[in-house]
Write a protein that holds these residues in place. Structure first.
Motif, PDB file in Angstrom:
ATOM      1  N   ASP A 170       0.776  -1.355  -0.052  1.00 34.28           N
ATOM      2  CA  ASP A 170       0.095   0.235   0.037  1.00 34.28           C
ATOM      3  C   ASP A 170       0.833   1.329  -0.024  1.00 34.28           C
ATOM      4  O   ASP A 170       1.909   1.482   0.530  1.00 34.28           O
ATOM      5  N   ARG A 171       0.427   2.312  -0.773  1.00 36.36           N
ATOM      6  CA  ARG A 171       1.425   3.510  -0.824  1.00 36.36           C
ATOM      7  C   ARG A 171       1.256   4.287   0.489  1.00 36.36           C
ATOM      8  O   ARG A 171       2.129   5.149   0.550  1.00 36.36           O
ATOM      9  N   HIS A 172       0.434   3.847   1.384  1.00 35.78           N
ATOM     10  CA  HIS A 172       0.454   4.724   2.506  1.00 35.78           C
ATOM     11  C   HIS A 172       1.369   3.821   3.527  1.00 35.78           C
ATOM     12  O   HIS A 172       1.369   4.330   4.757  1.00 35.78           O
ATOM     13  N   TRP A 173       2.098   2.849   3.319  1.00 27.95           N
ATOM     14  CA  TRP A 173       3.057   2.213   4.415  1.00 27.95           C
ATOM     15  C   TRP A 173       3.916   3.343   4.685  1.00 27.95           C
ATOM     16  O   TRP A 173       4.687   3.902   3.910  1.00 27.95           O
ATOM     17  N   SER A 174       3.928   3.504   5.986  1.00 26.61           N
ATOM     18  CA  SER A 174       4.980   4.454   6.554  1.00 26.61           C
ATOM     19  C   SER A 174       5.985   3.817   7.384  1.00 26.61           C
ATOM     20  O   SER A 174       6.617   4.865   7.920  1.00 26.61           O
TER      21      SER A 174
END
Length: 218
Positions: A170-174
């Motif tokens: 997921d591109r929101h993985w932080s």
């Protein structure tokens, strides 16, 4: 003489079923250590792993003795050969629980899992423990229907394993690369643990039916 021989076969099966219970307990503790950052539980799993190795060694010794002294044939031969292979599968399950506990110990006192993936690992632990316990029951009962159920139950683990990757991608993985690597390895440990439980069930199908291990069919 025949009664003593049958008793030896039953003892071999009981030893493998007990191993399943041991590795189920190990994975339960390892999962809790992972989720709760519990160093004591992790250390318990690590120190107790040698017991699983010892049981495997004894089971293999019994199996080879039966091969040498009793020259089993037909179903009895399948029992002994499957016990040798099954002991290896179950020991590997213990090793995989060990790897989970080692990950928890390595990161302690920091958590290994970000909050958003922790529930998935809790469920993977639950599924894995249930599979191990069911495998032990199948060894004792030689129930083909129960053996087939493990194949279906394993689908839940595969689904969880796949979902972990959707979270990581997921591109929101932080959380960065390090946690992602840890999570990838841990998910693989659980997935392989379940696969070995299924392999044990397949060997019981072989014992009962004479069909070589493969996709289960009842």
């Amino acid at each position: 003489m025949r009664d003593a021989y049958q008793e030896q076969l039953d003892e071999l099966a009981d030893a493998l079923a007990d191993m399943c219970n041991q590795v189920a307990d190990a994975m339960s503790k390892a999962t809790r250590s992972l989720l709760e950052c519990d160093l004591q539980l992790a250390e318990e799993v690590i120190s107790e792993d040698i017991r699983v190795d010892e049981v495997r060694a004894v089971a293999e010794e019994r199996a080879f003795a039966l091969l040498a002294l009793q020259a089993p044939v037909a179903t009895d031969l399948r029992i002994v050969v499957s016990a040798i292979h099954g002991a290896g599968d179950i020991e590997r399950m213990g090793d995989l629980a060990l790897h989970v506990a080692q990950a928890a110990r390595r990161r302690h006192p920091l958590p290994v899992l970000p909050a958003e993936v922790a529930p998935y690992f809790a469920e993977m632990g639950r599924v894995g423990v249930a599979l191990a316990l069911k495998a032990g029951n199948v060894i004792r009962s030689r129930d083909l229907a129960a053996a087939a159920e493990l194949e279906t139950d394993d689908d839940a683990m595969d689904d969880l394993h796949r979902h972990i990757f959707t979270v990581l991608m997921d591109r929101h993985w932080s959380h960065g690369v390090g946690p992602a690597v840890d999570i990838t390895l841990l998910a693989r440990f659980y997935e392989r643990y379940a696969d070995h439980a299924v392999a044990v069930a397949r060997r019981i199908v072989y014992v009962v039916t004479g069909r070589m291990p493969g996709p289960l069919a009842v």
